[in-house]
Design an enzyme around this catalytic site. Structure first.
Site, PDB file in Angstrom:
ATOM      1  CG  HIS A  33      -4.182   0.395  -8.238  1.00 49.70           C
ATOM      2  ND1 HIS A  33      -5.512   0.336  -7.932  1.00 49.70           N
ATOM      3  CD2 HIS A  33      -3.612   1.263  -7.373  1.00 49.70           C
ATOM      4  CE1 HIS A  33      -5.736   1.144  -6.914  1.00 49.70           C
ATOM      5  NE2 HIS A  33      -4.603   1.712  -6.549  1.00 49.70           N
ATOM      6  CG  HIS A  86      -2.087   0.798   1.276  1.00 46.79           C
ATOM      7  ND1 HIS A  86      -2.438   1.647   0.265  1.00 46.79           N
ATOM      8  CD2 HIS A  86      -3.019   1.013   2.267  1.00 46.79           C
ATOM      9  CE1 HIS A  86      -3.528   2.331   0.609  1.00 46.79           C
ATOM     10  NE2 HIS A  86      -3.898   1.962   1.831  1.00 46.79           N
ATOM     11  CG  ASP A  99       2.939   4.385  -3.791  1.00 49.58           C
ATOM     12  OD1 ASP A  99       2.879   5.497  -3.250  1.00 49.58           O
ATOM     13  OD2 ASP A  99       2.208   3.428  -3.467  1.00 49.58           O
TER      14      ASP A  99
HETATM   15  N1  CMC Z   1       4.993  -6.392 -10.589  1.00 53.17           N
HETATM   16  C1  CMC Z   1       4.893  -7.549 -11.260  1.00 53.17           C
HETATM   17  N2  CMC Z   1       3.736  -8.240 -11.385  1.00 53.17           N
HETATM   18  C2  CMC Z   1       2.662  -7.727 -10.787  1.00 53.17           C
HETATM   19  C3  CMC Z   1       2.697  -6.519 -10.073  1.00 53.17           C
HETATM   20  C4  CMC Z   1       3.927  -5.839  -9.984  1.00 53.17           C
HETATM   21  N3  CMC Z   1       4.027  -4.707  -9.311  1.00 53.17           N
HETATM   22  N4  CMC Z   1       1.476  -6.248  -9.590  1.00 53.17           N
HETATM   23  C5  CMC Z   1       0.685  -7.268  -9.975  1.00 53.17           C
HETATM   24  N5  CMC Z   1       1.395  -8.171 -10.690  1.00 53.17           N
HETATM   25  C6  CMC Z   1       0.894  -9.400 -11.280  1.00 53.17           C
HETATM   26  C7  CMC Z   1       0.878 -10.518 -10.221  1.00 53.17           C
HETATM   27  O1  CMC Z   1       2.085 -11.217 -10.184  1.00 53.17           O
HETATM   28  C8  CMC Z   1      -0.290 -11.347 -10.703  1.00 53.17           C
HETATM   29  O2  CMC Z   1       0.148 -12.103 -11.806  1.00 53.17           O
HETATM   30  P1  CMC Z   1      -0.409 -13.586 -12.068  1.00 53.17           P
HETATM   31  O3  CMC Z   1      -1.890 -13.419 -12.288  1.00 53.17           O
HETATM   32  O4  CMC Z   1       0.340 -14.048 -13.267  1.00 53.17           O
HETATM   33  O5  CMC Z   1      -0.098 -14.377 -10.823  1.00 53.17           O
HETATM   34  C9  CMC Z   1      -1.286 -10.311 -11.221  1.00 53.17           C
HETATM   35  O6  CMC Z   1      -0.469  -9.210 -11.632  1.00 53.17           O
HETATM   36  C10 CMC Z   1      -2.294  -9.831 -10.180  1.00 53.17           C
HETATM   37  O7  CMC Z   1      -1.555  -9.381  -9.034  1.00 53.17           O
HETATM   38  P2  CMC Z   1      -2.125  -9.381  -7.551  1.00 53.17           P
HETATM   39  O8  CMC Z   1      -1.003  -9.188  -6.611  1.00 53.17           O
HETATM   40  O9  CMC Z   1      -3.009 -10.570  -7.341  1.00 53.17           O
HETATM   41  O10 CMC Z   1      -3.068  -8.089  -7.606  1.00 53.17           O
HETATM   42  P3  CMC Z   1      -3.765  -7.406  -6.357  1.00 53.17           P
HETATM   43  O11 CMC Z   1      -4.915  -6.681  -6.910  1.00 53.17           O
HETATM   44  O12 CMC Z   1      -4.010  -8.391  -5.278  1.00 53.17           O
HETATM   45  O13 CMC Z   1      -2.640  -6.422  -5.802  1.00 53.17           O
HETATM   46  C11 CMC Z   1      -1.156  -4.590  -5.678  1.00 53.17           C
HETATM   47  C12 CMC Z   1      -2.539  -5.083  -6.152  1.00 53.17           C
HETATM   48  C13 CMC Z   1      -1.086  -3.076  -5.803  1.00 53.17           C
HETATM   49  C14 CMC Z   1      -0.970  -4.974  -4.205  1.00 53.17           C
HETATM   50  C15 CMC Z   1      -0.077  -5.263  -6.545  1.00 53.17           C
HETATM   51  O14 CMC Z   1      -0.200  -4.815  -7.882  1.00 53.17           O
HETATM   52  C16 CMC Z   1       1.319  -5.000  -6.019  1.00 53.17           C
HETATM   53  O15 CMC Z   1       1.775  -5.719  -5.127  1.00 53.17           O
HETATM   54  N6  CMC Z   1       2.037  -3.943  -6.537  1.00 53.17           N
HETATM   55  C17 CMC Z   1       3.332  -3.578  -6.025  1.00 53.17           C
HETATM   56  C18 CMC Z   1       3.180  -2.756  -4.747  1.00 53.17           C
HETATM   57  C19 CMC Z   1       2.655  -1.363  -5.028  1.00 53.17           C
HETATM   58  O16 CMC Z   1       3.139  -0.651  -5.902  1.00 53.17           O
HETATM   59  N7  CMC Z   1       1.691  -0.921  -4.208  1.00 53.17           N
HETATM   60  C20 CMC Z   1       1.115   0.411  -4.307  1.00 53.17           C
HETATM   61  C21 CMC Z   1      -0.297   0.388  -4.823  1.00 53.17           C
HETATM   62  S1  CMC Z   1      -0.900   1.993  -5.349  1.00 53.17           S
HETATM   63  C22 CMC Z   1      -0.933   2.991  -3.954  1.00 53.17           C
HETATM   64  C23 CMC Z   1      -1.646   2.425  -2.805  1.00 53.17           C
HETATM   65  O17 CMC Z   1      -2.718   1.865  -2.901  1.00 53.17           O
HETATM   66  O18 CMC Z   1      -1.108   2.592  -1.721  1.00 53.17           O
END
Ligand code: CMC
Length: 382
Positions: free
Chosen positions: A265, A226, A319
């Site tokens: 996201h 987050h 971010d």
């Molecule tokens: N890098 C590489 N692959 C990614 C990323 C990433 N940053 N984000 C998502 N994916 C892939 C993930 O590996 C998965 O692939 P597969 O379906 O092949 O297994 C797919 O996309 C779905 O990912 P998820 O983690 O299940 O998606 P989610 O909706 O549960 O999580 C998230 C959303 C923001 C936590 C995630 O994208 C992430 O961990 N991003 C990196 C951390 C980040 O930048 N967080 C800030 C978010 S924006 C500001 C805020 O809200 O605070």
């Protein structure tokens, strides 16, 4: 009775589950659109200030000149911290994480409320103004204390963003720097039903109190999935070091299923509109500072990520470029997430107050996967 796994489908991470109605912020994640009370974030970033944005979120309409002046005066009047809190903070270890300090300080403010049992709307509005006004003071005070410096008292003639930088550095920022910080706060002020807002609502829904709800929000924002992602992005840029290293780093991360911080996201499957705005400020600041390395690494990571996983809807989020902006403002990395909180407190409060208008306690269900029956075995027979 709790449902059986075979009988139901459940939304892990509450994906797409609707938990409340809200008139505050709307996102269309397919086209990368974000509005506060209908106003596009691009317009807010161009024309608004944090004070005006906080008013908009909390009151549901843009203020008149007079309302804005009055609201700004209230914030200014509430910036100073109670001596008890400052004395407590002097006991905190200088090695403490600033987000932990912020979480603890907000919780302590609850103990110092003059009317802790009064949960009227009027008292909560007073608390809202105090909390929004005091977040920057807490962050700046600790940033100085841990260096063995005295906290700098707030200055009434500076806006919210400029005063934060003044309290942090002991010197008022120039107009451009103050504007960049102000825009950063506007961009982070609210974001619909994100994890920390939901967490604040859960605590608020028990009719606990404003401080408990906001303390919950701070603790939830801290995580690297987050608000903590902005600090993790900087660690990644440092590790990559050069533009040439960016592509192999990203390809290797994707191959090994490691996440690239600042990308992806739950709601946006397009470019986060806030990231676009931050990117332009990151470019301009890097040019002004004559130091393009991080920006160029960032652009390379973006190019490779969009080429490799853009089709999966993974793009830069808020971010990704904000860290480069804060870096060029000279802000220590571990204050990036607290700055997110300085802005987001306005959103948390607006949502908690809105939810209280038609409150119902959050009490979801889970699928029980343990045994249905088991004997109690005396300890000597286990
Ligand atoms: N890098 C590489 N692959 C990614 C990323 C990433 N940053 N984000 C998502 N994916 C892939 C993930 O590996 C998965 O692939 P597969 O379906 O092949 O297994 C797919 O996309 C779905 O990912 P998820 O983690 O299940 O998606 P989610 O909706 O549960 O999580 C998230 C959303 C923001 C936590 C995630 O994208 C992430 O961990 N991003 C990196 C951390 C980040 O930048 N967080 C800030 C978010 S924006 C500001 C805020 O809200 O605070």
């Amino acid at each position: 009775m709790a449902p059986d796994e075979a009988e139901v489908t459940f939304a892990k991470g509450l994906e797409d589950v609707i938990v409340a109605k809200s008139r505050i912020t709307y996102i269309d994640g397919e086209i990368g659109k974000l509005v506060y009370l209908g106003i596009p974030i691009e317009e807010m970033a161009k024309h608004s200030t944090f004070e005006e944005t906080a008013y908009l979120l909390g009151h549901g309409a843009l203020p008149t000149r007079q309302q804005l002046d009055e609201y700004s005066r209230t914030l200014v009047a509430n910036r100073a911290l109670p001596d008890t809190l400052l004395n407590m903070m002097k006991l905190f270890p200088p090695t403490a994480l600033p987000m932990d300090v912020l979480r603890t300080a907000v919780s302590a403010l609850g103990m110092l409320d003059p009317n802790p049992k009064d949960s009227s709307k009027e008292q909560n509005q007073l608390r809202s103004a105090r909390l929004i006004a005091q977040f920057p003071t807490i962050v700046a005070a600790f940033a100085r204390m841990r260096q063995g410096l005295e906290p700098v008292a707030p200055r009434a003639d500076l806006g919210h963003a400029a005063n934060f930088l003044y309290m942090l550095f002991g010197q008022a920022p120039d107009e451009f720097t103050a504007r960049v910080m102000d825009v950063a706060l506007v961009l982070h002020a609210d974001h619909e039903m994100n994890a920390s807002t939901f967490a604040s609502l859960v605590t608020g829904s028990t009719l606990s109190d404003m401080y408990s709800a906001i303390t919950t929000g701070v603790g939830t924002l801290k995580g690297p999935l987050h608000g903590g992602a902005n600090e993790a992005v900087v660690a990644m840029l440092q590790e990559i070091g050069t533009v040439e290293n960016a592509e192999p780093y990203v390809l290797n991360a994707l191959k090994t299923k490691k996440k690239i911080m600042g990308f992806g996201h739950r709601v946006y499957h397009a470019y986060d509109p806030r990231a676009r705005i931050f990117k332009e400020y990151a470019r301009e600041l890097s040019q002004r500072k004559n130091d393009m390395t991080w920006f160029q690494i960032g652009e390379k990571i973006e190019e490779v990520m969009i080429r490799e996983v853009g089709r999966k809807g993974i793009f830069p989020n808020v971010d990704f470029y904000s860290g480069i902006v804060y870096h060029h403002l000279g802000i220590p990395t571990d204050l990036y997430t607290p700055i997110f909180a300085i802005a987001r407190v306005a959103g948390w409060i607006a949502h908690v107050m809105e939810y209280w208008e038609d409150n119902r306690i959050f009490r979801p269900a889970s699928i029980y996967t343990g045994p249905k029956e088991a004997p109690y075995v005396p300890i000597e027979k286990r």
